[in-house]
Design a protein around this motif. Structure first.
Motif: not given
Length: 524
Positions: A124, A128, A132-133, A135-137, A176-177
């Motif tokens: 995560d 960051r 990046q988002d 959820g899309e990373w 949500e990943r």
């Protein structure tokens, strides 16, 4: 031209290249399985959602070690009894000093802890840092298995550099990943996850070098040519063994009587595996199978969170049976390791945050933990993790205090998952190789990414098997309580440097600034 190879003999046929077990009578002069060229192998078998309190019921007090007769298997690991003499339990290791929180309470737990299991990096935070988002990373560190592949040197190279397999047919939700943190624990590079394959046929084809092979399976043959040959065999309902039969007969004439028996037993078992693969694969819809091992790029987010198969679900080919699926995957992994097709395996016994219902668990396994067999019970994995059970961070008598005993559904699932790794270990231990067994010449790790019901990242449940005399066996080592515990990154650091001799300077992140240190307590 003589076909004497330094590591394994091969059988060649139309579109097929089969590796054989070590054959003493056909090995080059001076090359024997027990000499310095003996393979070193790494097998990482993971299970999600942590373990019940039963896992630690026989654990030593903080900072102590139990050996031999003093080391007792907990009931959820009793299936490891046949290989207990080659087993090491490790307790009180954490995996959280990579986080800015500097706390074992990590959220979202399933995605971040699964991502960090083999990398000890905060995926995560990497996203960051690049704006990046999340959820899309898709990004992480390079995983321990892939570092071994990249650094072990040409003497450890194999036709398939590494193999990623699994049993997850009911994907959990992804926090949500990206699904990459749910269905991949191997990371070839910071942007290249290697997704596990649940498809036995794809794994089988990759191993025999036909159809799904990641590279040209026979010298001079392209992957497309291999695919065409595989299609021809399938259309004619022919075994891959039939394709290499002439070469096998020629080899048998040159081999000793003992080696001829080894080759025949291998081909017989391979034919049986092929039949089982076909039977199991017929019950798995194509959209649940993963792409074959390939050079991955950016991984798209797949559909189907919380969707998929459960035990006894109907398919066009009949009811899905998870026990059959698990057992044929063991057959394939044994074949891959025994025949030196690969020396590095990651096997996900289930996906992160699994929604699978373990109705497949037989009565005798349930009985080990005291669970009454009720045919109507679902044994939903994630629900059982959230069911009754609670371990404290506070200590009592040199151990973490049990606030509430774990529910028996959770214990039975943990027991069944352990049974599958134990079965794989026992199969490898039954194969003689040089001065020991194939298991002796492996480091095999069975573990989860989190502790227990609390979803925390300390006191991870870990078992290590084999180790070729490098690690303690028939023992249980416990480190200190949280805050004074050691970190998982040091286990991977120890394996890479003490078992493989890779000279790795550091592995994973530690935001305290602590350098890696060997886990001296687990070494002989």
């Amino acid at each position: 031209m003589k076909r004497l190879l330094s590591r394994r003999n091969l059988l060649l046929g139309a579109g097929v290249c089969l590796s054989l077990p070590w054959l003493e009578s056909l090995s080059p002069r001076g090359a024997r399985a027990g000499e310095p060229g003996t393979p070193r192998r790494f097998l990482l078998c993971t299970f999600p959602n942590g373990a019940p309190h039963h896992w630690w019921e026989t654990a030593p007090a903080f900072g102590e070690t139990l050996r031999g007769a003093d080391f007792k298997l907990p009931r959820v690991l009793e299936h490891f009894a046949p290989v207990k003499s080659k087993m090491l339990m490790i307790s009180r290791l954490g995996n959280y000093t990579w986080s800015k929180e500097q706390s074992p309470y990590i959220e979202p737990s399933h995605s971040r802890l699964t991502a960090a299991l083999s990398t000890c990096v905060d995926a995560d935070q990497l996203g960051r840092d690049q704006g990046q988002d999340l959820g899309e990373w898709v990004g992480n560190g390079v995983s321990v298995d892939q570092l071994i592949v990249q650094k072990a040197g040409p003497e450890q190279a194999t036709r398939v550099p590494s193999l990623q397999t699994g049993l997850g047919v009911k994907p959990g939700f992804f926090d949500e990943r990206s699904y990459a943190y749910n269905q991949a624990i191997s990371w070839k590079s910071p942007r290249e996850p290697l997704k596990r394959s649940v498809n036995p046929r794809a794994v089988f084809d990759a191993l025999v070098g036909a159809g799904a092979a990641p590279a040209a399976p026979v010298p001079g043959q392209t992957a497309e040519q291999a695919r065409i040959e595989a299609a021809r065999r399938a259309a004619a309902d022919k075994s891959v063994i039939d394709a290499v039969l002439a070469d096998a007969n020629a080899l048998m004439r040159r081999a000793s009587a003992e080696d001829r028996q080894i080759v025949q037993q291998y081909l017989d078992s391979l034919r049986e595996i092929e039949k089982n693969v076909a039977r199991v694969q017929a019950t798995i819809p194509a959209n649940l199978g993963c792409a074959p091992i390939a050079a991955p790029g950016m991984v798209p987010e797949p559909p189907g969170q919380g969707e998929g198969l459960n035990e006894n679900d109907s398919t066009e080919a009949g009811e899905y049976k998870h026990e059959d699926h698990a057992n044929v995957m063991i057959d394939l992994l044994v074949m891959a390791i025994q025949c030196d097709v690969t020396r590095v395996v990651t096997h996900m016994l289930d996906d992160a945050r699994s929604e699978f219902e373990y109705r497949c668990i037989p009565e005798d396994v349930r009985a080990k933990v005291g669970l009454e067999h009720r045919p109507e019970s679902s044994l939903h994995f994630h629900a059982s993790q959230h069911g009754a059970g609670n371990l404290d961070r506070a200590t009592e008598g040199g151990r973490y205090r049990i606030i509430e005993e774990s529910n028996l559904d959770f214990a039975a699932i943990t027991c069944w998952l352990g049974q599958k790794t134990a079965a794989l270990a026992a199969r490898l231990d039954a194969i003689r190789e040089g001065d020991g067994t194939v298991l002796d010449h492996c480091v095999m790790v069975h573990m989860s990414e989190m502790r227990t019901h609390d979803h925390d990242a300390y006191d991870l449940p870990i078992v290590l098997l084999g180790g070729d005399g490098v690690f303690l066996n028939d023992a249980h080592v416990a480190y200190g309580p949280v805050g004074g515990d050691r970190q998982l990154r040091d286990l991977w650091f120890t394996i890479m440097n003490q078992y493989y001799g890779l000279g790795v300077a550091s592995f994973g992140d530690d935001l305290r600034g602590e350098p890696n240190r060997l886990l001296e307590e687990i070494l002989r």
